[in-house]
Every structure is written in structure tokens, then in C-alpha cells.
Scaffold this active site. Structure first.
Site, PDB file in Angstrom:
ATOM      1  N   GLY A   1       0.832  -1.198   0.000  1.00  0.00           N
ATOM      2  CA  GLY A   1       0.000   0.000   0.000  1.00  0.00           C
ATOM      3  C   GLY A   1       0.861   1.240   0.000  1.00  0.00           C
ATOM      4  CB  CYS A   2       0.190   4.634   1.255  1.00  0.00           C
ATOM      5  SG  CYS A   2       1.017   6.219   1.458  1.00  0.00           S
TER       6      CYS A   2
END
Length: 183
Positions: free
Chosen positions: A11-12
Site C-alpha cells: 500500500g502507501c
């Protein structure tokens, strides 16, 4: 000291740095991009999903102080390993979870760790995180590095939302596991 490198996507990348960086034996954690076909990608190119790159973190560590297996344990605690199309609110291939391996030893450790997680019953869906050969890692722009220090309030809000989401997903998995095994 024996320095080794690990690359994880989950993810981020903003939420992937602090949990690794705070551990003894970690020498550096760099946010960046990997797995794509464009050299020196920019954030905008990766965000456009046209570069083939995934947001990831590169971790340099002293394997005499912290093992690759310990890094894998941290990694699994940070992601939803049942979601192949991003993490939490960050959707798309550029946010997909991946373990990028540097060696056959890392590949074996990652596979064993993944199998152990599957057998644990923590998650109610299959573990879908791929294990892929590491490619060139491109550091992200400076404003992405150590984001948790640059904008602590925003980072804490994102981090807490991510923790709540993951706790709920794990609870749902445990609840289904318990119901299935008590019938």
C-alpha cells in the site's frame, strides 16, 4: 556487521516506514518504486498506473541484529494479505502488496512465512501476496521520505485508520475460524 536488503510493498509507502525504522538493526528505510518498466519514475507516473511500478520500501538491515524472518513478521502485521488490489483506501496495482526477494534464501523464508500465515487461521480468505524477484528500486522524491516525521498529525491519522481496518479484518477472520471449528 553484515548488511542485507529487503523490499516490501504494502500500500502507501508512508505507512510502511516507521514500523521498520524504529527497530534495532535497521540501518535505513527508503520509500520508492519498483517492479515497473520506466527508469527514474516520478510519483505522478506511478500514481497514473502507466509505469508498472508499485510503491514499496527498501530496508537495509544488519542481519546480525535483526533477521529477515523478523522483517517478514513486521510486514505481515502491516498489511491485509488477502487483498491483491491495493491496501485499505489505496487501490490499484501501484499499491499492491508484494514481497520482492533478493536471494533464494529470502524466497524460501518468504514462502515459509506465507504458508505459516495461511495455516494460522487469522485471515478468512486466501493469502494472495506474491513473492517476486527484486528489480531496480527507485527512491521516491524527498518529500515522501520519512513522511511520519514531516507530517506527524496526518501520518498518525492514516496509521490509526489502517490499524483499525486491519484489526477488524483479523477479527472477522478469527470469528469465522472459530465458528467453523466449533460446529
Amino acid at each position: 556487521m553484515s548488511t542485507e536488503r529487503a523490499i516490501f510493498a504494502g500500500g502507501c509507502f508512508w505507512c510502511m516506514v516507521e514500523p521498520f525504522e524504529e527497530r534495532p538493526g535497521i540501518l535505513a528505510v527508503t520509500s520508492g518504486y519498483t517492479g515497473g518498466h520506466i527508469e527514474y519514475p516520478t510519483y505522478d507516473q506511478v500514481l497514473s498506473k502507466a509505469s508498472g511500478h508499485t510503491e514499496a520500501v527498501e530496508i537495509l538491515f544488519d542481519n546480525e541484529l535483526i533477521s529477515y524472518d523478523e522483517l517478514l513478521d513486521i510486514y505481515w502485521s502491516l498489511i491485509d494479505p488477502t487483498d491483491a488490489d491495493g491496501q485499505i483506501y489505496d487501490r490499484g496495482a501501484n499499491y499492491r502488496p508484494v514481497i520482492f526477494v533478493e536471494s533464494e534464501e529470502q524466497r524460501i523464508a518468504a514462502q515459509k512465512s506465507k504458508i505459516a500465515l495461511e495455516k494460522s487461521g487469522i485471515w478468512d480468505k486466501p493469502i494472495v501476496v506474491p513473492i517476486e524477484e527484486a528489480k531496480t528500486f527507485w527512491p521516491a522524491e524527498e518529500y515522501h521520505q520519512q513522511y511520519y516525521k514531516k507530517d506527524p498529525k496526518r501520518y498518525q491519522a492514516m496509521h490509526k485508520a489502517r490499524e483499525r481496518y486491519l484489526a477488524l479484518q483479523r477479527f472477522k477472520g478469527k470469528f469465522k475460524f472459530l465458528r467453523k471449528n466449533t460446529r
